[in-house]
Every structure is written in structure tokens, then in C-alpha cells.
Design a protein around this motif. Structure first.
Motif, mmCIF file in Angstrom:
data_model
loop_
_atom_site.group_PDB
_atom_site.id
_atom_site.type_symbol
_atom_site.label_atom_id
_atom_site.label_comp_id
_atom_site.label_asym_id
_atom_site.label_seq_id
_atom_site.Cartn_x
_atom_site.Cartn_y
_atom_site.Cartn_z
ATOM 1 N N PRO A 197 2.084 20.808 1.800
ATOM 2 C CA PRO A 197 0.745 20.195 1.830
ATOM 3 C C PRO A 197 0.341 19.733 0.435
ATOM 4 N N LYS A 198 -0.374 18.632 0.382
ATOM 5 C CA LYS A 198 -0.834 18.122 -0.918
ATOM 6 C C LYS A 198 -2.086 17.281 -0.707
ATOM 7 N N GLU A 199 -3.056 17.425 -1.596
ATOM 8 C CA GLU A 199 -4.264 16.601 -1.538
ATOM 9 C C GLU A 199 -4.072 15.364 -2.407
ATOM 10 N N LEU A 200 -4.355 14.208 -1.824
ATOM 11 C CA LEU A 200 -4.123 12.948 -2.527
ATOM 12 C C LEU A 200 -5.265 11.974 -2.328
ATOM 13 N N LEU A 201 -5.555 11.198 -3.358
ATOM 14 C CA LEU A 201 -6.307 9.964 -3.199
ATOM 15 C C LEU A 201 -5.328 8.887 -2.739
ATOM 16 N N PHE A 202 -5.843 7.774 -2.262
ATOM 17 C CA PHE A 202 -4.961 6.699 -1.819
ATOM 18 C C PHE A 202 -4.045 6.247 -2.957
ATOM 19 N N GLU A 203 -4.567 6.221 -4.181
ATOM 20 C CA GLU A 203 -3.763 5.805 -5.329
ATOM 21 C C GLU A 203 -2.518 6.677 -5.480
ATOM 22 N N GLY A 204 -2.659 7.970 -5.184
ATOM 23 C CA GLY A 204 -1.523 8.881 -5.269
ATOM 24 C C GLY A 204 -0.460 8.558 -4.243
ATOM 25 N N TYR A 205 -0.909 8.230 -3.028
ATOM 26 C CA TYR A 205 0.057 7.869 -1.998
ATOM 27 C C TYR A 205 0.762 6.567 -2.365
ATOM 28 N N LEU A 206 0.008 5.631 -2.909
ATOM 29 C CA LEU A 206 0.589 4.347 -3.294
ATOM 30 C C LEU A 206 1.646 4.542 -4.378
ATOM 31 N N LYS A 207 1.404 5.458 -5.304
ATOM 32 C CA LYS A 207 2.396 5.737 -6.339
ATOM 33 C C LYS A 207 3.661 6.337 -5.735
ATOM 34 N N LEU A 208 3.505 7.138 -4.681
ATOM 35 C CA LEU A 208 4.672 7.678 -3.979
ATOM 36 C C LEU A 208 5.522 6.540 -3.434
ATOM 37 N N LEU A 209 4.872 5.576 -2.787
ATOM 38 C CA LEU A 209 5.598 4.425 -2.258
ATOM 39 C C LEU A 209 6.297 3.656 -3.386
ATOM 40 N N LYS A 210 5.581 3.452 -4.480
ATOM 41 C CA LYS A 210 6.126 2.666 -5.584
ATOM 42 C C LYS A 210 7.271 3.370 -6.303
ATOM 43 N N SER A 211 7.388 4.700 -6.124
ATOM 44 C CA SER A 211 8.485 5.440 -6.746
ATOM 45 C C SER A 211 9.705 5.520 -5.844
ATOM 46 N N SER A 212 9.598 4.960 -4.639
ATOM 47 C CA SER A 212 10.692 5.018 -3.670
ATOM 48 C C SER A 212 11.813 4.052 -4.051
ATOM 49 N N SER A 213 13.051 4.540 -4.035
ATOM 50 C CA SER A 213 14.176 3.678 -4.421
ATOM 51 C C SER A 213 14.354 2.483 -3.475
ATOM 52 N N PRO A 214 14.206 2.614 -2.132
ATOM 53 C CA PRO A 214 14.349 1.430 -1.279
ATOM 54 C C PRO A 214 13.290 0.364 -1.556
ATOM 55 N N ILE A 215 12.049 0.803 -1.825
ATOM 56 C CA ILE A 215 10.979 -0.144 -2.140
ATOM 57 C C ILE A 215 11.333 -0.926 -3.404
ATOM 58 N N ASN A 216 11.869 -0.224 -4.397
ATOM 59 C CA ASN A 216 12.220 -0.872 -5.656
ATOM 60 C C ASN A 216 13.457 -1.751 -5.524
ATOM 61 N N LEU A 217 14.427 -1.305 -4.724
ATOM 62 C CA LEU A 217 15.625 -2.122 -4.496
ATOM 63 C C LEU A 217 15.263 -3.403 -3.751
ATOM 64 N N ALA A 218 14.338 -3.291 -2.798
ATOM 65 C CA ALA A 218 13.885 -4.478 -2.064
ATOM 66 C C ALA A 218 13.227 -5.474 -3.020
ATOM 67 N N LYS A 219 12.391 -4.949 -3.923
ATOM 68 C CA LYS A 219 11.692 -5.825 -4.859
ATOM 69 C C LYS A 219 12.673 -6.549 -5.775
ATOM 70 N N GLU A 220 13.731 -5.827 -6.195
ATOM 71 C CA GLU A 220 14.749 -6.443 -7.046
ATOM 72 C C GLU A 220 15.467 -7.580 -6.319
ATOM 73 N N GLN A 221 15.493 -7.503 -4.979
ATOM 74 C CA GLN A 221 16.146 -8.534 -4.177
ATOM 75 C C GLN A 221 15.160 -9.592 -3.688
ATOM 76 N N GLY A 222 13.953 -9.562 -4.240
ATOM 77 C CA GLY A 222 12.969 -10.592 -3.927
ATOM 78 C C GLY A 222 12.123 -10.332 -2.702
ATOM 79 N N VAL A 223 12.154 -9.104 -2.182
ATOM 80 C CA VAL A 223 11.361 -8.758 -1.000
ATOM 81 C C VAL A 223 10.270 -7.767 -1.415
ATOM 82 N N ASP A 224 9.017 -8.193 -1.335
ATOM 83 C CA ASP A 224 7.895 -7.338 -1.725
ATOM 84 C C ASP A 224 7.335 -6.647 -0.486
ATOM 85 N N LEU A 225 7.718 -5.393 -0.301
ATOM 86 C CA LEU A 225 7.251 -4.629 0.854
ATOM 87 C C LEU A 225 5.840 -4.088 0.647
ATOM 88 N N LEU A 226 5.348 -4.185 -0.588
ATOM 89 C CA LEU A 226 3.996 -3.713 -0.898
ATOM 90 C C LEU A 226 3.161 -4.883 -1.412
#
Length: 260
Positions: A197-226
Motif C-alpha cells: 500500500p502507498k499513498e500518492l498524489l496523481f503526480e506520484g503515479y505519473l512519475k511511476l509511469l514515466k519511470s517505466s522502461s516500456p514507456i521510455n522505450l516507446a518514446k525512443e521509438q517515436g510513440v508517446d504513450l503519455l
């Protein structure tokens, strides 16, 4: 895999969850000595700090210098950069010799390892009898039905950009090789199920997404999932930027010992 997390090392520190204190107490209760622990793939030391509450000395290693640059200091934790070029014998010497480690922990990292090589080294280092190895990870974050529907769509879209090693964590380590004798906390093919369990603001959840390797690999390939539109949809279903929510990370663990 060192470079995979280098670019988002600081975001990783801010976004990733700390692990419950009870986990470390549970593991410490199953080792016969509490002199030395090895936290492998330590990143910025999230698990190493918890382990240090129960062991006299913790050696926390990682092949990523960028991650280690954000490691949190602790008087009983020694952070060491271990490049891929280090030999097995050099690693044994670094730890102080064979049969000397009471606890080996790998927090959300073992799926990146060369398993035969790592497990061979672990068996050389673990105290026998009395030493244990614990590996764990998490692969989902539950918030509420409305938000989970939106976030699930993003995670599913990111799977095609996942590194092949990530499939093991997506599968909850059910297909992870783990050649150790069970101590009653999960076993090969059937990890123990846990929650964080963890208490988060939305900004915290968004940082979790932005730290994800697939999200970053997609961005490097020109696909912005966020995209801005997606972030607004997520924020709306969260309930706004100032709402603190209790989220639940779905986790899993395997713990074992050597018998020979």
C-alpha cells in the motif's frame, strides 16, 4: 541492462515504492545469522535500507552508476558499482569469500539477470546452512475501477515495447527459474502473493509511469504513450491533482535456501 534505467534514474527514485518493514522482519527471522546481506541490483537502495535494519552489514551492488548516484546513505550499507566485466571470483572476493552471506535480496530486478550465472554465484556465497535468497517484484497498481480501466489501456499498449526480460515480471515471476529449496514463502512456479500500500498524489503515479522502461522505450521509438490528452484523462479519473489516494501495488516473492 545498465543503460535501460540510467536516463530515468532520478524519476525512478521518486516514483518507486518502498517495501513493507514486515517483509524484512519475515526474511530476517528465517536466517540463522545476521552478519552480512547482499542486495543485488540495488538501484537507489530502496531494499538495502530495509535489510540494514536487521543485518550488521549490507553490500548493495548495481551495474548502473546512474542509479547508484541517487543511492540513499546508511551507516551499515556499502554501495558498490559492479560492472558486467566483473568475474564470478571477483564478486566472491568482494563479498568476503564463499559461504558468508546470510541473506541475498533482489528487489524488482532479477528478471534482468543472467539467471544461470547469478544463481551459481548466489549458491557459492550463501551461508550453508542458514542462508536464504529472496527475489520479489510487482506488476500492477490498483487504484479504483474507473482509474484502473484507463491505466490498464496504457499498460497494455506498452507491452509491445517491453524488453523480452520484462515478460517474467508481467507474468508475476511464475515462469522465473528459481533453483532453491522453499522455506515456505513461495516456490518456483508459484510465488507468494503480496501487496504494497502507498499513498500518492496523481503526480506520484505519473512519475511511476514515466519511470517505466516500456514507456521510455516507446518514446525512443517515436510513440508517446503519455500524451497531454492521455495525462488529462488519467488525472480526471484520479479525481484531480490534489487528491491523495491509497494505491495498492500487486507484488510477489520467491524465497529459498540451498540444501546441498
Amino acid at each position: 541492462m545498465a543503460g535501460i534505467f540510467d536516463k530515468q534514474a532520478e524519476t525512478y527514485l521518486q516514483a518507486r515504492p518502498t517495501y513493507p518493514c514486515e517483509w524484512y522482519s519475515m526474511l530476517a527471522a528465517r536466517t540463522s545469522h545476521h552478519s552480512l546481506a547482499w542486495d543485488v541490483g540495488t538501484g537507489n537502495g530502496q531494499a538495502a535500507l530495509g535489510v540494514a535494519e536487521h543485518y550488521e552489514r549490507v553490500v548493495a551492488t548495481d551495474i548502473s552508476e546512474a542509479q547508484l548516484s541517487f543511492a540513499i546513505p546508511h551507516p551499515r550499507v556499502c554501495y558498490v558499482h559492479t560492472p558486467q566485466s566483473m568475474s564470478e571470483d571477483e564478486m566472491v572476493a568482494l563479498m568476503g569469500g564463499e559461504n558468508c552471506v546470510d541473506l541475498i535480496t533482489v528487489a524488482t530486478a532479477v528478471h534482468w539477470f543472467d539467471h544461470p550465472k547469478f544463481y551459481k554465484l548466489a549458491k557459492r556465497l550463501l551461508r550453508n546452512p542458514g542462508g536464504i535468497i529472496a527475489v520479489w517484484g510487482y506488476n500492477d497498481v490498483v487504484v479504483n475501477p474507473e482509474f484502473d480501466t484507463v491505466s490498464k489501456r496504457i499498460w497494455e499498449a506498452s507491452i509491445q515495447f517491453s524488453h523480452s526480460n520484462s515478460r517474467q515480471i508481467i507474468d508475476g515471476y511464475r515462469n522465473l527459474p528459481f533453483p532453491f529449496e522453499s522455506v515456505g514463502l513461495g516456490h518456483e512456479g508459484k510465488p507468494m502473493q503480496l501487496e504494497i500500500p502507498k499513498e500518492l498524489l496523481f503526480e506520484g503515479y505519473l512519475k511511476l509511469l514515466k519511470s517505466s522502461s516500456p514507456i521510455n522505450l516507446a518514446k525512443e521509438q517515436g510513440v508517446d504513450l503519455l500524451s497531454e490528452e492521455v495525462i488529462k484523462e488519467l488525472e480526471s479519473s484520479w479525481g484531480g491533482p490534489n487528491l491523495v489516494r491509497t494505491v495498492t501495488y500487486k507484488a510477489f516473492m520467491l524465497v529459498g535456501t540451498i540444501t546441498e
